[in-house]
Design an enzyme around this catalytic site. Structure first.
Site, PDB file in Angstrom:
ATOM      1  N   LYS B  52     -36.230  10.073  -8.779  1.00  0.00           N
ATOM      2  CA  LYS B  52     -35.916   9.583  -7.429  1.00  0.00           C
ATOM      3  C   LYS B  52     -36.431   8.168  -7.173  1.00  0.00           C
ATOM      4  CE  LYS B  52     -34.209  13.434  -5.347  1.00  0.00           C
ATOM      5  NZ  LYS B  52     -33.132  13.592  -4.368  1.00  0.00           N
ATOM      6  N   SER B  77     -38.157  16.833   1.387  1.00  0.00           N
ATOM      7  CA  SER B  77     -39.195  17.839   1.143  1.00  0.00           C
ATOM      8  C   SER B  77     -40.030  17.462  -0.063  1.00  0.00           C
ATOM      9  CB  SER B  77     -38.550  19.194   0.895  1.00  0.00           C
ATOM     10  OG  SER B  77     -37.770  19.135  -0.272  1.00  0.00           O
TER      11      SER B  77
END
Lengths: 316, 316
Positions: B52, B77
């Site tokens: 990410k 999250s």
């Protein structure tokens, strides 16, 4: 000295076709926690998941073919069992492994996976040895001791030799100490290949026999046994103690909480699976920060064979 | 096509100073289980522990300085939260992260560790978005969507670009699919840099929205949610779906038992820590053995941020 520099070089060449040259990994986060520069020799990524293949393979290859044709035998709760099973398969001979009935299932399965015959015994030294003797008598298999054996020590020395070659100018190397195979090999390689590198041992408070043995010069028992570092439970070998006494800088003790904290750091930050025994030296550096600050510190991560169903129990 | 080959090359150069070029690992034991040749792109060893960072960093660097001076914001999250927090620190601006109050503690700690301000919300999409809007309005921070964002997709594409560069002649690449950021990026990189490589997606049966969305051409919801692959719970993004529909060979579903079995193999044999989401593609290969037999199969291991206190619960 009973093991020469040339013997270690020869062992390294002998076993090279059978082992991985494992990577030396670094981790900037762990460096910043400890204030020093770590070089982790990742024997958890070794064949069979541990450095033990080095000593096991070296010893097996040194046995005359006529003596090993009936197979290899040993007693071990884990990684040395896999090492001997793997070596036997490589040499095309049978393997007979005595394992305590409390051995982690993953290790028993791995030993069987290499085609070895596993014989279970009660979880104590006497039961191990008597069952082993029985098997050796019956089969004529050749016994390779897990650490009290010069060929095994010479093989284990090759891990530190590679670490020194790949990470020059280390100020320190640390290894965990159980029976003393890895530690005595590490000491010899530092002595021969990087004499200015000092070697510390890491030992759990709950298996503190080596620190006493180094002091008294005799094989001592641990005052009590209580540690998750299940690879470090045994007392030192007769052949290991004199090497350790001659060359080790100091044996550093760590608590169970310190082992667990170090283990968690490695899992969470390096994302690699190591055995609790592996991180005892890392825990020792974190506990004795001032000894190692701003230094280059090599650590031998000895193995990665853990029971994944148990991991979480170390962190509650 | 809204994202060009040149855009991916430029993104790769842009983010290179901030990321690791992660290794591509192999494992002969897993190869022998599956009967094919795996190349695992280990983004679990990436900065922040997941791919990410690629998309988050690329997006952050593309925002004009005047627009990012009030900080970056997102809801996530887990790994995208860390990516945005890390990117903000690199750029010297504040980060505001909305996280569901059920987020794993290790991920919350990591986000805070990068200096971000964490705001907790109820664990549903509406609560996330409304709290995020509130924060953006108050602070003037710039919102970076976790996957429905072209700069993010372009950044995620660089993982497969590296895999293709380091492991040429792959017959297949597989990536997990959640929101579709990694999958759409992987599809674009295969299309531009290795057109003969077909790309499959792996998706849990217990979060099977992508397979339905690819069929219908609309963003669908999963019929039910029940999976340990907690990175794959979200529905596809608007910008991701068309790319996936155009290029994906097929979405392959796997059961929870298959995910757990694949996870165990990676932990026990590769000795690396990966997230459950990571192994969904590996589970898909093991389930559809005949599709991949004797082929060269690249797999993007997406991340390694797990709660170590939970690992064992996956294997009971």
């Amino acid at each position: 000295m009973t093991i020469s520099k040339e013997a270690i070089v020869a062992a390294h060449q002998r076993i090279a076709p059978f082992i991985h040259r494992t990577p030396v990994l670094t981790c900037s986060t762990i460096n910043s926690f400890a204030g020093c520069e770590f070089y982790f020799k990742c024997e958890n990524l070794q064949k069979i998941g541990a450095f033990k293949i080095r000593g096991g393979m070296n010893a097996a290859l040194q046995i005359p073919e006529s003596d090993r044709k009936n197979g290899l035998a040993t007693h071990s709760s884990g990684n040395h069992a896999q090492a001997v099973a793997f070596a036997a398969r490589m040499l095309g001979v049978p393997a007979y492994i005595v394992m305590p009935e409390t051995s982690p299932k993953v290790k028993v399965e791995a030993v069987k996976g290499y085609g070895a015959e596993v014989h279970f015994c009660a979880p104590n030294q006497q039961a191990r040895e008597s069952l082993l003797n029985e098997i050796v008598e019956k089969t004529g298999a050749y016994f390779i001791h897990p650490y009290d054996n010069y060929e095994v020590i010479t093989g284990q020395a090759t891990a530190a030799k590679e670490l020194i070659e790949d990470s020059p100018d280390l100020d320190f190397i640390l290894a965990p100490v159980g029976g003393g195979g890895l530690l005595s090999g590490t000491l010899l390689s530092a002595h021969y290949f990087s004499p200015k590198t000092a070697v510390y041992a890491g030992e759990p408070e709950g298996a503190a026999d080596a620190i006493l043995s180094v002091k008294s010069g005799k094989i001592e028992k641990a005052p009590y046994i209580n540690t998750i570092a299940d690879g470090l439970l045994t007392s030192l070998g007769e052949r290991n103690l004199p090497i350790i006494r001659e060359f080790v800088k100091e044996v550093l003790l760590v608590s169970e909480d310190e082992i667990k904290a170090a283990l968690r750091i490695v899992y969470e930050r390096m994302k690699i699976i190591v055995e609790p025994s592996c991180v005892v030296p890392l825990a020792a550096v974190l506990r004795n920060r001032s000894l190692f600050e701003h230094k280059k510190v090599g650590i031998v991560f000895s193995g990665g064979n853990v029971d994944v169903t148990k991991i979480s129990s170390w962190f509650v």
